[in-house]
Scaffold this motif. Sequence first.
Motif, short mmCIF file in Angstrom:
data_model
loop_
_atom_site.label_atom_id
_atom_site.label_comp_id
_atom_site.label_asym_id
_atom_site.label_seq_id
_atom_site.Cartn_x
_atom_site.Cartn_y
_atom_site.Cartn_z
N GLU A 201 10.73 6.68 0.63
CA GLU A 201 11.95 6.95 0.03
C GLU A 201 13.01 6.02 0.60
N THR A 202 12.66 5.74 1.78
CA THR A 202 13.64 4.96 2.47
C THR A 202 12.94 3.50 2.62
N GLU A 203 11.85 3.15 2.33
CA GLU A 203 11.50 1.85 2.37
C GLU A 203 10.59 1.85 1.06
N SER A 204 11.31 1.07 0.08
CA SER A 204 10.93 0.91 -1.07
C SER A 204 9.92 -0.24 -1.24
N LEU B 152 0.92 -1.13 -0.08
CA LEU B 152 0.00 0.15 -0.18
C LEU B 152 0.67 1.19 -0.05
N PRO B 153 0.36 2.24 -0.75
CA PRO B 153 1.24 3.57 -0.65
C PRO B 153 1.65 3.97 0.62
N GLU B 154 0.76 3.91 1.68
CA GLU B 154 1.20 4.42 2.85
C GLU B 154 2.19 3.75 3.58
#
Length: 355
Positions: free
Chosen positions: A326-329, A320-322
Motif C-alpha cells: 500500500e505504501t510502495e505502489s 513482483l507482488p511481494e
Amino acid sequence: MVTFGIVPRVETLSSSGIQSIPKEYVRPQEELTSIGNIFEEEKKIEGPQVPTIDLKDIDSMDEAVRDKCKEELKKAAMDWGVMHLVNHGIPDDLIERVKKAGQAFFDQPIEEKEKYANDQVSGKIQGYGSKLANNASGQLEWEDYFFHRIYPEDKRNLSIWPRTPSDYIEATSEYARLLRGLATKVLSVLSLGLGLEEGRLEKEVGGMEELLLQMKINYYPKCPQPELALGVEAHTDISALTFILHNMVPGLQLFYQGNWVTAKCVPNSIIMHIGDTIEILSNKKYKSILHRGLVNKEKVRISWAVFCEPPKDKIILKPLPEVVSETESPLFPPRTFDQHIQHKLFRKTREELIT
C-alpha cells in the motif's frame, strides 16, 4: 575513405589519418562539458568509487561469512547497480583465451571481418557491425562490434561465429557455460535479498531454458578528438544482468549521485550491471544505472559484454507482488521484454524530436 553499407566502419575512419571526426560523431553541446580525458579521470581517488565485491566467500561453510558476502552484493545492487566481481570462479586463463580470441578477430583486415557483416536493416543483427543512427539527431557512436548469441547452446548459430582464430568457438562456449552458472548464483543472492525464495528471480527471467546470453564485443578505435565523441552513449541496459570484460583500457563511466564516475581497471574482475529487467521486477529496489563509454587518442579499447536477457514475448515484466504494498505502489506498468525495448526506443526518439 572506404565505407560499407550506410555507415563507415569506425576502424576505417580511425586508420585513415583524419585529424577531425565527422560531424555525425560529435556529441551535443550539453554532453561535451562532461567529457574529459579518460586516463586522468581513472586516476582520481576522491569521491565515490564503483564497489568491488569479493565472491570467494559466497559458498563458505560458515553461515556468517557467507551472509556477509551476500549482503555486500545486495547492497551494491541497491546502491549502485554495478560492481566489480573478483574471485568469481571463472578461471583467469579461460578469460584470457576469450579476450585473446576476440582481439585476434578484430586484428584481422576489415575485408576479412566483412565476411561476418550483419544487416540491421533486414533484421540480421548477429555478426560484425557498426552502429546505425537510431535517433532523431542521426548521431553515431565511435565503435565497431561483433554481436552473437552464446547460450543456451541450442539457440546459438555457430555458422556466424568467427572461424579465426581457431580457439574462438571453444573458449567462448566454455566462458558462456560458466558465466551462466555465475548468473544463477547472482540471481539467487538477489532473490534472497528481496525476501523471495532463492530461485524466484531466475524463474521470472526465463530459467535455464529461456534466459538468453548474447555477447557484444565492442571495439573502440583510437579517436583523434576523444573530447567530442562517445564510444557508447549514455543508456541503461535492458537485460536482467550484464557481465563485462575489457582489455584494461579505461572507458566505462557511471552516472552516480548526479556525477559521472569512472570505473577503475580492476585486474581479474568481471564488471556486472543490474539491468532494467531486474530493476522492474524488484520495483527499483535494485538499480539499473545510467552509463556510457569514453574513447581516447592513445589506445584501442575492447570490451566483451554479455547480456542476460529474458525471452521477448513469453514473460510479462512487472514488479513482483511481494515487493509492492500500500505504501510502495508499482513503479512500472506490465510489459513484455520486447514492449520494454520498443518503449525505450520510442521515448528516446520522441525526446530528441522534442528537444
